[in-house]
Design an enzyme around this catalytic site. Structure first.
Site: not given
Ligand code: F6R
Length: 586
Positions: A2, A27, A68, A94-95, A461, A465, A468, A484, A581
């Site tokens: 959050c 967040r 969140w 938050n937590g 990756e 991307k 998501e 396979h 995020k």
């Molecule tokens: C994808 C993305 C997430 C983060 C993951 C780890 O675009 O942003 O997959 O890479 O949640 O986050 P960090 O790097 O902050 O530990």
């Protein structure tokens, strides 16, 4: 997971809290709320975005929250802030309070009435239980009962002060003249002040407009430094781009340069190791997986890569290694839990993070910072390429220090790494072509990404991307694995993105391209070699680089491909559904 904020000073608390919350919306955006002392304590909280709040009161002391959801569905009732029964105390959290059920049961027995399903509400009632005219005393007593992770900010209607505490969730204090700010992250108050105090785990602070006292959990006073942040408030804004994600993609040349400069200017990290284990999540995991190929290639030592959430299941075999934790936010709970475990066992460790003073820095022996600047878009872009920069730098330097490469080779590799900022700029010249490709993809529901060796993690990756932010079902595979099993899913016109660098994988990648073409896939290749056009339906030319460095240009081209596909589909690019995020729950 959050965002929390607090303000005490001379401005309109309503305005400051709303501005600050907006900067933290990345967040979490399941609900939002504020509590302001306006003669009496007043609260407005609602499910959904911050813009849903209708605040018809004001004052100069207040707290706010953007949520969140973890405990309790996202609705008005479970939105923060929470109050006690008297309605005079308000908290944001938050937590996760792990022992909230037992605390709640006891408080209910003692006569407290709860209004939500959250773990956080117990904090307000605990403060009420101990309150005898002194918020600071009650706050210390209340937090002594909490187990789990928390950043908490609390106020009381009868006192002009804010109390806050931090354990395993981020919290920073902004220092202004006759005003103070509290927030989960610095951009929240950067338009008001660039002087900050970064709280560490186990610290409590007592804040008025003219004073910040920091204590440990036992109440002993601690001296803290005030740091100056060099990002401008504008750095944290969109700067003319339609989305943060696009702005952040375009910031990569600068971010790579800055990261490299800071790495070159710091003293050598003298570490001895014969094996490396890298731990990370999501995009950072893909950086780690790319790093594995580079480190093994240059150092000839084994490198294993684990998801943060899986590291705990690794049996304690007779082993010793350097543990590298990669996390842009420095707050990802799964990565932090792994770092704590490695620390307990006593492995030497290195953290790679983008956030100064973030939690990961407490668990590792050494830290390498990426200098990407604040990343607001939920999809990681510039933090990924700066993580790559850091891993490549680390590998090249370690190879040099071990006498594994000559001085000439060292200079050659370092020069190529420096050139990556420019190579990425050249990718931007292909944007029109990438937009054309995105028009084809936007009409499809499923797609594959394939690569070999160093570019296998980039295929993963690229797919991450795409899924998501566009919500298209995309999967990345090692190209040789298709036959396979996954090749059974290839259907007429299904896009397959093939990464075809000019290295030892070139011929084999072309064979894989032919395999999927024969099954009527629509093949979009990324390659510096124009001959590839003969074998595919669509070619995106990427700049020619030393093949060892091809992940940089391929990753950036794939970021643009996802961005433009999501844009065509009208998606909420900076805030994709169900994502946040910084993922501070395990
Ligand atoms: C994808 C993305 C997430 C983060 C993951 C780890 O675009 O942003 O997959 O890479 O949640 O986050 P960090 O790097 O902050 O530990």
């Amino acid at each position: 997971m959050c965002g929390i904020v607090g303000y005490i000073g001379f401005r309109s608390a309503r305005e400051v809290l709303l501005n600050s919350l907006k900067k933290l919306e990345y967040r979490g955006y399941d609900s939002a709320g504020v509590a302001i002392i306006s003669e009496e304590l007043k609260i407005e909280k609602k499910k959904g975005y911050i813009d849903n709040l209708k605040i018809d009161f004001d004052g100069s002391v207040g707290i706010g929250h953007t949520r969140w959801a973890t405990h309790g569905i996202p609705d008005d009732r479970n939105a923060h802030p929470f109050t006690d029964c008297s309605g005079k105390i308000a908290i944001v959290h938050n937590g996760i309070i792990e022992n909230y059920m037992e605390l709640k049961e006891k408080l209910i027995e003692e006569g407290h009435q709860f209004k939500s399903d959250t773990d956080s509400e117990v904090i307000a009632h605990l403060i009420e239980k101990y309150y005898q005219g002194n918020l600071k005393d009650a706050f210390f007593k209340a937090i002594s009962h909490l187990r789990g992770s928390f950043a908490i900010v609390a106020i009381h209607a009868d006192e002009r002060k804010i109390m806050a505490a931090k354990k395993d969730s981020p919290l920073v204090v902004g220092i202004g003249d006759h005003e103070k700010f509290l927030a989960s992250d610095i951009p929240a108050f950067l338009s008001y002040t660039n002087r900050v105090m970064i709280l560490k785990d186990g610290e409590v602070c007592e804040v008025t407009e003219d004073m910040v006292n920091v204590y440990d959990f036992s109440g002993k006073k601690i001296e803290k430094k005030i740091e100056k942040i060099n990002w401008s408030a504008e750095d944290a804004e969109k700067g003319g781009y339609e989305h943060f994600m696009l702005k952040e993609i375009y910031e990569q040349p600068r971010a790579i340069d800055d990261t490299l400069h800071s790495l070159i200017s710091r003293n050598e990290i003298g570490m001895d190791f014969e094996k490396i284990v890298i731990v990370a999540c999501g995009t950072s995991y893909h950086a780690g997986l790319t790093g594995k190929y580079v480190l093994e290639n240059l150092l000839h030592i084994p490198v294993e890569v684990y998801y943060g959430s899986e590291y705990r299941y690794r049996a304690e075999v007779n082993d010793s290694y350097l543990a590298i934790f990669i996390t842009q936010s420095g707050e990802t709970a799964d990565t932090l839990a792994a770092a704590k475990r490695a620390k307990e066992i006593g492995f030497p460790s290195l953290g790679i993070t983008n956030v100064v003073g973030s939690s990961i820095t407490n668990y590792v022996d050494h830290v390498l910072y990426t200098y990407a600047g604040p990343e607001i878009g939920v999809a990681a872009t510039k933090t990924f390429t700066t993580q790559l920069t850091t891993l490549y730098y680390f590998a090249i330097n370690s190879a040099m220090n071990r006498g594994l490469i000559s001085k000439t080779k060292y200079r050659e590799l370092m020069n190529t790494l420096r050139e990556m900022a420019h190579a990425v700029e050249e990718v931007f010249e292909e944007e029109e072509k990438i937009i054309e490709a995105s028009k084809i993809i936007a009409e499809k529901e499923h797609m594959f990404y394939i690569g070999r060796g160093l570019n296998y993690p980039i295929a993963l990756e690229g797919a991450l991307k795409m899924k998501e932010i566009s919500y298209i079902h995309a999967e990345g595979y090692p190209a040789g694995e298709l036959k396979h099993g996954p090749i059974a899913l290839i259907s007429n016109g299904m896009p397959v993105i093939a990464l075809v660098p000019e290295d030892s994988t070139y011929e084999k990648m072309l064979s894989n391209v032919k395999e999927v073409s024969a099954r009527n896939a629509y093949v979009i290749a990324l390659s510096p070699n124009e001959d590839v056009e003969k074998y595919v339906d669509f070619l995106i030319r990427v700049p020619k680089t030393d093949p060892l460095f091809s992940p940089f240009v391929n990753a950036v081209a794939l970021q643009l491909l996802s961005y433009h596909t999501a844009k065509l589909l009208g998606r909420e690019i900076d805030k994709p559904k169900n994502l946040a995020k910084s993922v501070t729950v395990e």
